[in-house]
Scaffold this motif. Structure first.
Motif, PDB file in Angstrom:
ATOM      1  N   UNK A  48       0.812  -1.229   0.000  1.00 45.53           N
ATOM      2  CA  UNK A  48       0.000   0.000   0.000  1.00 45.53           C
ATOM      3  C   UNK A  48       0.842   1.274   0.000  1.00 45.53           C
ATOM      4  N   UNK A  49       2.094   1.171   0.461  1.00 42.26           N
ATOM      5  CA  UNK A  49       2.972   2.345   0.539  1.00 42.26           C
ATOM      6  C   UNK A  49       3.266   2.916  -0.851  1.00 42.26           C
ATOM      7  N   UNK A  50       3.243   2.064  -1.869  1.00 49.80           N
ATOM      8  CA  UNK A  50       3.494   2.513  -3.246  1.00 49.80           C
ATOM      9  C   UNK A  50       2.435   3.530  -3.656  1.00 49.80           C
ATOM     10  N   UNK A  51       1.166   3.208  -3.395  1.00 48.90           N
ATOM     11  CA  UNK A  51       0.070   4.122  -3.730  1.00 48.90           C
ATOM     12  C   UNK A  51       0.095   5.363  -2.838  1.00 48.90           C
ATOM     13  N   UNK A  52       0.468   5.153  -1.586  1.00 49.08           N
ATOM     14  CA  UNK A  52       0.575   6.289  -0.657  1.00 49.08           C
ATOM     15  C   UNK A  52       1.595   7.288  -1.175  1.00 49.08           C
ATOM     16  N   UNK A  53       2.744   6.792  -1.611  1.00 51.10           N
ATOM     17  CA  UNK A  53       3.802   7.676  -2.117  1.00 51.10           C
ATOM     18  C   UNK A  53       3.372   8.439  -3.372  1.00 51.10           C
ATOM     19  N   UNK A  54       2.636   7.754  -4.252  1.00 48.86           N
ATOM     20  CA  UNK A  54       2.120   8.418  -5.454  1.00 48.86           C
ATOM     21  C   UNK A  54       1.182   9.554  -5.064  1.00 48.86           C
ATOM     22  N   UNK A  55       0.319   9.266  -4.110  1.00 48.48           N
ATOM     23  CA  UNK A  55      -0.646  10.261  -3.646  1.00 48.48           C
ATOM     24  C   UNK A  55       0.069  11.425  -2.977  1.00 48.48           C
ATOM     25  N   UNK A  57       3.159  12.469  -3.506  1.00 50.03           N
ATOM     26  CA  UNK A  57       3.853  13.266  -4.523  1.00 50.03           C
ATOM     27  C   UNK A  57       2.892  14.252  -5.191  1.00 50.03           C
ATOM     28  N   UNK A  58       1.697  13.766  -5.480  1.00 52.11           N
ATOM     29  CA  UNK A  58       0.672  14.616  -6.093  1.00 52.11           C
ATOM     30  C   UNK A  58       0.283  15.756  -5.153  1.00 52.11           C
ATOM     31  N   UNK A  59       0.091  15.412  -3.875  1.00 54.79           N
ATOM     32  CA  UNK A  59      -0.299  16.406  -2.882  1.00 54.79           C
ATOM     33  C   UNK A  59       0.822  17.408  -2.601  1.00 54.79           C
ATOM     34  N   UNK A  60       2.059  16.923  -2.615  1.00 54.05           N
ATOM     35  CA  UNK A  60       3.203  17.821  -2.402  1.00 54.05           C
ATOM     36  C   UNK A  60       3.319  18.824  -3.549  1.00 54.05           C
ATOM     37  N   UNK A  61       3.096  18.355  -4.771  1.00 56.53           N
ATOM     38  CA  UNK A  61       3.135  19.251  -5.938  1.00 56.53           C
ATOM     39  C   UNK A  61       2.039  20.303  -5.839  1.00 56.53           C
ATOM     40  N   UNK A  62       0.872  19.857  -5.411  1.00 56.66           N
ATOM     41  CA  UNK A  62      -0.258  20.773  -5.243  1.00 56.66           C
ATOM     42  C   UNK A  62       0.066  21.813  -4.171  1.00 56.66           C
ATOM     43  N   UNK A  63       0.711  21.375  -3.091  1.00 52.68           N
ATOM     44  CA  UNK A  63       1.080  22.279  -2.002  1.00 52.68           C
ATOM     45  C   UNK A  63       2.030  23.374  -2.506  1.00 52.68           C
ATOM     46  N   UNK A  64       3.013  22.976  -3.287  1.00 55.32           N
ATOM     47  CA  UNK A  64       3.984  23.933  -3.825  1.00 55.32           C
ATOM     48  C   UNK A  64       3.294  24.981  -4.691  1.00 55.32           C
ATOM     49  N   UNK A  85      -4.903  29.618   1.547  1.00 49.87           N
ATOM     50  CA  UNK A  85      -4.468  29.028   2.816  1.00 49.87           C
ATOM     51  C   UNK A  85      -5.427  27.933   3.266  1.00 49.87           C
ATOM     52  N   UNK A  86      -6.710  28.141   3.045  1.00 46.75           N
ATOM     53  CA  UNK A  86      -7.720  27.132   3.393  1.00 46.75           C
ATOM     54  C   UNK A  86      -7.490  25.850   2.586  1.00 46.75           C
ATOM     55  N   UNK A  87      -7.147  26.021   1.323  1.00 49.69           N
ATOM     56  CA  UNK A  87      -6.849  24.857   0.475  1.00 49.69           C
ATOM     57  C   UNK A  87      -5.590  24.139   0.961  1.00 49.69           C
ATOM     58  N   UNK A  88      -4.629  24.921   1.452  1.00 54.13           N
ATOM     59  CA  UNK A  88      -3.386  24.341   1.973  1.00 54.13           C
ATOM     60  C   UNK A  88      -3.640  23.536   3.253  1.00 54.13           C
ATOM     61  N   UNK A  95      -2.526  14.835   3.385  1.00 54.24           N
ATOM     62  CA  UNK A  95      -1.198  14.219   3.515  1.00 54.24           C
ATOM     63  C   UNK A  95      -1.062  13.491   4.847  1.00 54.24           C
ATOM     64  N   UNK A  96      -1.674  14.041   5.880  1.00 56.16           N
ATOM     65  CA  UNK A  96      -1.652  13.398   7.189  1.00 56.16           C
ATOM     66  C   UNK A  96      -2.374  12.046   7.143  1.00 56.16           C
ATOM     67  N   UNK A  97      -3.508  12.032   6.433  1.00 58.52           N
ATOM     68  CA  UNK A  97      -4.273  10.783   6.281  1.00 58.52           C
ATOM     69  C   UNK A  97      -3.462   9.745   5.496  1.00 58.52           C
ATOM     70  N   UNK A  98      -2.738  10.212   4.486  1.00 60.90           N
ATOM     71  CA  UNK A  98      -1.906   9.311   3.675  1.00 60.90           C
ATOM     72  C   UNK A  98      -0.790   8.712   4.521  1.00 60.90           C
TER      73      UNK A  98
END
Length: 219
Positions: A48-55, A57-64, A85-88, A95-98
């Protein structure tokens, strides 16, 4: 007649011993194979960590992207800053849930690893026992460092939330924002150091695992 029976019995005993010896020779790596089969089960729990990491990465890009939007916004564009800020904050929550999913996967993996350790302790062949021990030692280190890595990442999330929620306010002060960013940078730096150490340990795990596979293939 009795002599013939005794001779035949001796032949049967000798034949039986021969079969046992041959069986022993043919299963020199049986205990190591059983151990490594359990290691496969250990690794399967981490899938499951493989999918977590993909998710992530997507969330980190969105954060940036979102944070860059705030950085480019002018001070008077308070609504843009607040809404972004609300979206962040939501992004950090996702990310915490992931991360919680990754922690759960590693906990389940570690439970299976304990069974592998027991099997490793039962290996009689000295060389095979050493190879199994090298891998279990590396894996123990991996689990310990992963715990530290997750703790460091959660600290990053905590500092991010502190910053993002402050930016949701109606009039965030530049000096306070800079102070919170500085705190976040310190946590991020600590996390990156943990990640570097963890990655090196993962390389060691791969090496020790490869040594066992080679030993089994060369049997």
């Amino acid at each position: 007649m009795i002599k013939e029976e005794i001779i035949n019995m001796k032949k049967l005993v000798i034949a039986g011993l021969s079969v046992m010896m041959l069986a022993g020779c043919g299963n020199k790596t049986e205990q190591l194979e059983e151990f490594y089969t359990q290691i496969d089960t250990v690794n399967a729990k981490e899938k499951p960590v493989v999918e977590v990491n993909k998710n992530l990465q997507k969330l980190e890009s969105e954060k940036v992207e979102l944070f860059n939007k705030i950085s480019k916004a002018k001070k008077q564009e308070i609504k843009v800053i607040n809404n972004t800020a609300t979206k962040l904050v939501k992004n950090a929550s996702a990310r915490s849930a992931a991360i919680d999913k990754e922690i759960k996967a590693y906990d389940e993996s570690e439970a299976e690893f304990k069974k592998a350790k027991d099997l490793a302790s039962e290996i009689k062949d000295k060389d095979q026992k050493k190879e199994a021990s090298d891998l279990t030692n590396a894996l123990e280190k991996k689990y310990k460092e992963h715990d530290g890595l997750m703790t460091a990442y959660k600290d990053v999330l905590k500092k991010e939330n502190d910053l993002f929620k402050y930016l949701e306010g109606k009039s965030p002060e530049t000096s306070e924002v800079n102070s919170k960013i500085e705190n976040l940078n310190k946590s991020t730096s600590a996390f990156q150091k943990n990640m570097t150490t963890f990655n090196k340990t993962m390389e060691q795990v791969q090496k020790e695992s490869g040594d066992i596979v080679k030993l089994l293939n060369d049997k």
